[in-house]
Design a protein around this motif. Structure first.
Motif, PDB file in Angstrom:
ATOM      1  N   LEU A 137      -5.965   3.759  -6.615  1.00  0.00           N
ATOM      2  CA  LEU A 137      -6.357   2.825  -5.489  1.00  0.00           C
ATOM      3  C   LEU A 137      -6.270   3.221  -4.329  1.00  0.00           C
ATOM      4  O   LEU A 137      -7.172   3.106  -3.320  1.00  0.00           O
ATOM      5  CB  LEU A 137      -5.810   1.440  -5.854  1.00  0.00           C
ATOM      6  N   ALA A 138      -4.842   3.793  -4.169  1.00  0.00           N
ATOM      7  CA  ALA A 138      -4.622   4.323  -2.844  1.00  0.00           C
ATOM      8  C   ALA A 138      -5.698   5.582  -2.644  1.00  0.00           C
ATOM      9  O   ALA A 138      -5.967   5.851  -1.278  1.00  0.00           O
ATOM     10  CB  ALA A 138      -3.106   5.086  -2.617  1.00  0.00           C
ATOM     11  N   ARG A 139      -5.963   6.374  -3.410  1.00  0.00           N
ATOM     12  CA  ARG A 139      -6.700   7.641  -3.251  1.00  0.00           C
ATOM     13  C   ARG A 139      -8.106   7.010  -2.806  1.00  0.00           C
ATOM     14  O   ARG A 139      -8.853   7.605  -1.855  1.00  0.00           O
ATOM     15  CB  ARG A 139      -6.754   8.575  -4.445  1.00  0.00           C
ATOM     16  N   SER A 140      -8.791   5.764  -3.434  1.00  0.00           N
ATOM     17  CA  SER A 140      -9.957   5.493  -2.928  1.00  0.00           C
ATOM     18  C   SER A 140     -10.055   4.872  -1.639  1.00  0.00           C
ATOM     19  O   SER A 140     -10.857   4.855  -0.868  1.00  0.00           O
ATOM     20  CB  SER A 140     -10.337   4.337  -4.136  1.00  0.00           C
ATOM     21  N   LEU A 141      -8.853   4.240  -1.273  1.00  0.00           N
ATOM     22  CA  LEU A 141      -8.821   3.593   0.184  1.00  0.00           C
ATOM     23  C   LEU A 141      -8.583   4.794   1.167  1.00  0.00           C
ATOM     24  O   LEU A 141      -9.250   4.539   2.353  1.00  0.00           O
ATOM     25  CB  LEU A 141      -7.671   2.699   0.231  1.00  0.00           C
ATOM     26  N   PHE A 142      -8.077   5.930   0.764  1.00  0.00           N
ATOM     27  CA  PHE A 142      -8.160   7.003   1.733  1.00  0.00           C
ATOM     28  C   PHE A 142      -9.406   7.589   1.727  1.00  0.00           C
ATOM     29  O   PHE A 142      -9.769   7.896   3.003  1.00  0.00           O
ATOM     30  CB  PHE A 142      -7.014   8.134   1.038  1.00  0.00           C
ATOM     31  N   ALA A 143     -10.161   7.640   0.850  1.00  0.00           N
ATOM     32  CA  ALA A 143     -11.602   8.198   0.836  1.00  0.00           C
ATOM     33  C   ALA A 143     -12.505   7.325   1.570  1.00  0.00           C
ATOM     34  O   ALA A 143     -13.400   7.983   2.321  1.00  0.00           O
ATOM     35  CB  ALA A 143     -11.982   8.236  -0.563  1.00  0.00           C
ATOM     36  N   ILE A 144     -12.170   6.091   1.885  1.00  0.00           N
ATOM     37  CA  ILE A 144     -13.152   5.161   2.729  1.00  0.00           C
ATOM     38  C   ILE A 144     -12.607   5.177   4.167  1.00  0.00           C
ATOM     39  O   ILE A 144     -13.049   4.437   4.899  1.00  0.00           O
ATOM     40  CB  ILE A 144     -13.190   3.802   2.074  1.00  0.00           C
ATOM     41  N   GLY A 145     -11.181   5.854   4.296  1.00  0.00           N
ATOM     42  CA  GLY A 145     -10.699   5.637   5.625  1.00  0.00           C
ATOM     43  C   GLY A 145      -9.828   4.530   5.884  1.00  0.00           C
ATOM     44  O   GLY A 145      -9.405   4.253   7.065  1.00  0.00           O
ATOM     45  N   ASP A 146      -9.511   3.808   5.031  1.00  0.00           N
ATOM     46  CA  ASP A 146      -8.504   2.640   5.191  1.00  0.00           C
ATOM     47  C   ASP A 146      -7.127   3.064   4.971  1.00  0.00           C
ATOM     48  O   ASP A 146      -6.485   3.085   4.166  1.00  0.00           O
ATOM     49  CB  ASP A 146      -8.773   1.419   4.205  1.00  0.00           C
ATOM     50  N   ASP A 181       1.872  12.710   3.858  1.00  0.00           N
ATOM     51  CA  ASP A 181       2.105  13.392   4.868  1.00  0.00           C
ATOM     52  C   ASP A 181       0.485  13.732   5.399  1.00  0.00           C
ATOM     53  O   ASP A 181       0.666  13.785   6.881  1.00  0.00           O
ATOM     54  CB  ASP A 181       2.600  14.787   4.282  1.00  0.00           C
ATOM     55  N   ALA A 182      -0.416  13.807   4.956  1.00  0.00           N
ATOM     56  CA  ALA A 182      -1.761  13.796   5.328  1.00  0.00           C
ATOM     57  C   ALA A 182      -2.044  12.916   6.323  1.00  0.00           C
ATOM     58  O   ALA A 182      -2.544  12.924   7.375  1.00  0.00           O
ATOM     59  CB  ALA A 182      -2.751  14.195   4.211  1.00  0.00           C
ATOM     60  N   ILE A 183      -1.707  11.424   5.843  1.00  0.00           N
ATOM     61  CA  ILE A 183      -2.066  10.445   6.440  1.00  0.00           C
ATOM     62  C   ILE A 183      -1.147  10.303   8.067  1.00  0.00           C
ATOM     63  O   ILE A 183      -1.885  10.259   8.901  1.00  0.00           O
ATOM     64  CB  ILE A 183      -1.941   9.040   5.754  1.00  0.00           C
ATOM     65  N   ASP A 184       0.094  10.814   7.815  1.00  0.00           N
ATOM     66  CA  ASP A 184       0.901  10.698   9.126  1.00  0.00           C
ATOM     67  C   ASP A 184       0.277  11.850  10.118  1.00  0.00           C
ATOM     68  O   ASP A 184       0.420  11.559  11.288  1.00  0.00           O
ATOM     69  CB  ASP A 184       2.422  11.177   8.718  1.00  0.00           C
ATOM     70  N   ARG A 185      -0.267  12.891   9.499  1.00  0.00           N
ATOM     71  CA  ARG A 185      -0.860  13.997  10.410  1.00  0.00           C
ATOM     72  C   ARG A 185      -1.900  13.451  11.095  1.00  0.00           C
ATOM     73  O   ARG A 185      -2.142  13.688  12.274  1.00  0.00           O
ATOM     74  CB  ARG A 185      -0.799  15.313   9.595  1.00  0.00           C
ATOM     75  N   ARG A 186      -2.668  12.768  10.264  1.00  0.00           N
ATOM     76  CA  ARG A 186      -4.097  12.251  11.119  1.00  0.00           C
ATOM     77  C   ARG A 186      -3.650  11.183  11.953  1.00  0.00           C
ATOM     78  O   ARG A 186      -4.244  11.071  13.107  1.00  0.00           O
ATOM     79  CB  ARG A 186      -4.886  11.535   9.912  1.00  0.00           C
ATOM     80  N   ALA A 187      -2.678  10.540  11.774  1.00  0.00           N
ATOM     81  CA  ALA A 187      -2.208   9.404  12.802  1.00  0.00           C
ATOM     82  C   ALA A 187      -1.677  10.067  14.165  1.00  0.00           C
ATOM     83  O   ALA A 187      -2.058   9.604  15.049  1.00  0.00           O
ATOM     84  CB  ALA A 187      -1.400   8.549  12.242  1.00  0.00           C
TER      85      ALA A 187
END
Length: 456
Positions: free
Chosen positions: A81-90, A119-125
């Motif tokens: 679920l988290a991976r699919s949310l990551f893929a759509i940008g949420d 970690d990847a989300i934190d870098r994007r933020a």
């Protein structure tokens, strides 16, 4: 019994299509039977996998969400679920679910994957906001050859400095390569704008002053300002267009200024490895106007992780420098290697070495009057020297074309104090130069201890 058999049959059919690489057919099957079996975790999970493979993460997230409602502690379903949310940008909701996965104490492979996504989300933020990093450092040390001078310099009257040639009247000092202790203060900063359409600006500045205890005529101040435009071509490659200006003062007098343009191409060439190509062109302005020069250089390097604790950097390059008034033309070949060893969290050891081969195109065109004038200068008369005479003086009255090899080795131990912005650095640096001109040869050892504070 018939409905249960039908459910198993549908799930098996979807899995078979996935195994055969027929992802769109698998996704179509899942959506055709969604009204029949939605809410059954086994069907929703395999249907979500099919939709993810078919590049439809938005629909897949609905399938996985139904699984987590029924089975809130299913770490695999929550991870998908988290991976699919990551893929759509949420990213916010994806991060919440990846964090929940880690807290569920899943198998190590799933936990590690979830942490990498966090970690990847934190870098994007972090990339979406401007960053301002600053630091200040104080250092004390000992320099065993302040002048970078040879013991064979004629009458101890000539000093060759790293940033240019300065002819000094040093007869009052007994040792032309004198040792001395020093103290340094340095400060700098880096400001980065947010990424906008895969590009950003970076601006940096640095100030450094070194003061010697006895040889205060060699107190040196360096100021550097630079800016870089960065374009992110893809996850694997970036282009940097950098420029900077550097100004150096010696004993509070102008010595040297440099204006440089240095584009850079970076590309990932494997897991944990990056290659860089760095051409540059610079204009160097010395206190002696006719020593102004233009430098062109190109350098290539590769940086890669040899293990979890060991990183290696290798580089090679070549350059050409042409001075005004035909004082000299210099060709340079250089190579270097370095290692970073991560001892443990907060402790790092680095060692870097380089070789630089220099060849001057021709010697100094002199006659007897040039030699006589320089000797008169060494005798103490206050006279003006032309460019040829100054170059002859800098070469110790040797009119040969210089061929030299410069070697440098630097080793540092870095200790970061836990949970603080303080960092302690111990450094040893050795430089030596061999040359066909005796007065241009030298050995130099320096020792540093520094304390640095970082904040943003």
């Amino acid at each position: 019994m018939s409905a249960e058999y039908s459910l198993r049959q549908v799930i098996a059919s979807i899995q078979a299509e996935i195994l055969q690489g027929e992802y769109h057919r698998a996704a179509t099957l899942a959506q055709e039977h969604e009204s029949d079996f939605a809410g059954i975790p086994e069907f929703d999970f395999v249907g979500g996998i099919a939709l993810m493979h078919a590049d439809n993460p938005e629909r897949a997230s609905l399938f996985f969400e139904r699984v987590t409602i029924v089975r809130p502690r299913d770490s695999r379903a929550r991870f998908e679920l988290a991976r699919s949310l990551f893929a759509i940008g949420d990213y916010d909701l994806a991060r919440d679910n990846f964090t929940a996965v880690v807290e569920l104490d899943p198998p190590q492979q799933i936990a590690d994957s979830a942490q990498r996504f966090i970690d990847a989300i934190d870098r994007r933020a972090a990339a979406q906001v401007a960053q301002f990093l600053r630091w200040v450092e104080g250092r004390v040390g000992y320099d065993e050859n302040v002048l970078s001078a040879s013991n064979s310099i004629i009458e101890g009257n000539i000093a060759n400095l790293q940033h240019g040639l300065v002819n000094l009247r040093l007869y009052e000092y007994e040792d032309s390569g004198a040792s001395d202790s020093f103290a340094e203060i340095a400060a700098g900063g880096l400001y980065s704008t947010p990424w906008v359409a895969n590009s950003r600006w970076r601006f940096n500045g640095q100030f450094q002053h070194r003061g010697y205890y006895d040889w205060d005529i060699f107190d040196q101040t360096v100021v550097q300002l630079g800016g870089t435009r960065v374009w992110r071509q893809s996850h694997e490659q970036q282009i940097h267009l950098a420029s900077d200006i550097q100004h150096i003062r010696l004993d509070d007098d102008h010595l040297y200024s440099r204006l440089r343009i240095a584009p850079q191409y970076r590309r990932m060439i494997g897991t944990g490895a990056q290659a860089r190509l760095m051409p540059e062109i610079a204009y160097n302005s010395y206190e002696l106007d006719d020593r102004d020069s233009i430098l062109a250089r190109i350098n290539a390097s590769v940086m890669g992780a040899l293990s979890e604790r060991l990183v290696m950097v290798g580089s090679a390059g070549m350059g050409y420098e042409e001075a005004e008034a035909d004082i000299y033309s210099r060709y340079t070949l250089e190579a270097g290697a370095g290692f970073q060893i991560f001892i443990d969290e907060g402790r790092l050891f680095t060692i870097n070495g380089s070789l630089q081969r220099q060849h001057y195109r021709s010697g100094v065109d002199v006659d007897a009057s040039d030699v006589s004038t320089v000797l008169t200068y060494l005798g103490g008369d206050d006279i003006e020297l032309d460019s040829t005479q100054r170059e002859l003086l800098a070469r110790g009255l040797n009119d040969s074309a210089e061929n030299s090899l410069l070697r440098r080795v630097t080793a540092s131990y870095i200790f970061s104090f836990p949970e603080t912005p303080w960092r302690l650095t111990l450094t040893y640096s050795h430089t030596d130069k061999s040359s066909n001109i005796d007065s241009r040869q030298f050995d130099r050892d320096q020792y540093f201890v520094g304390l640095r504070y970082d904040w943003n």
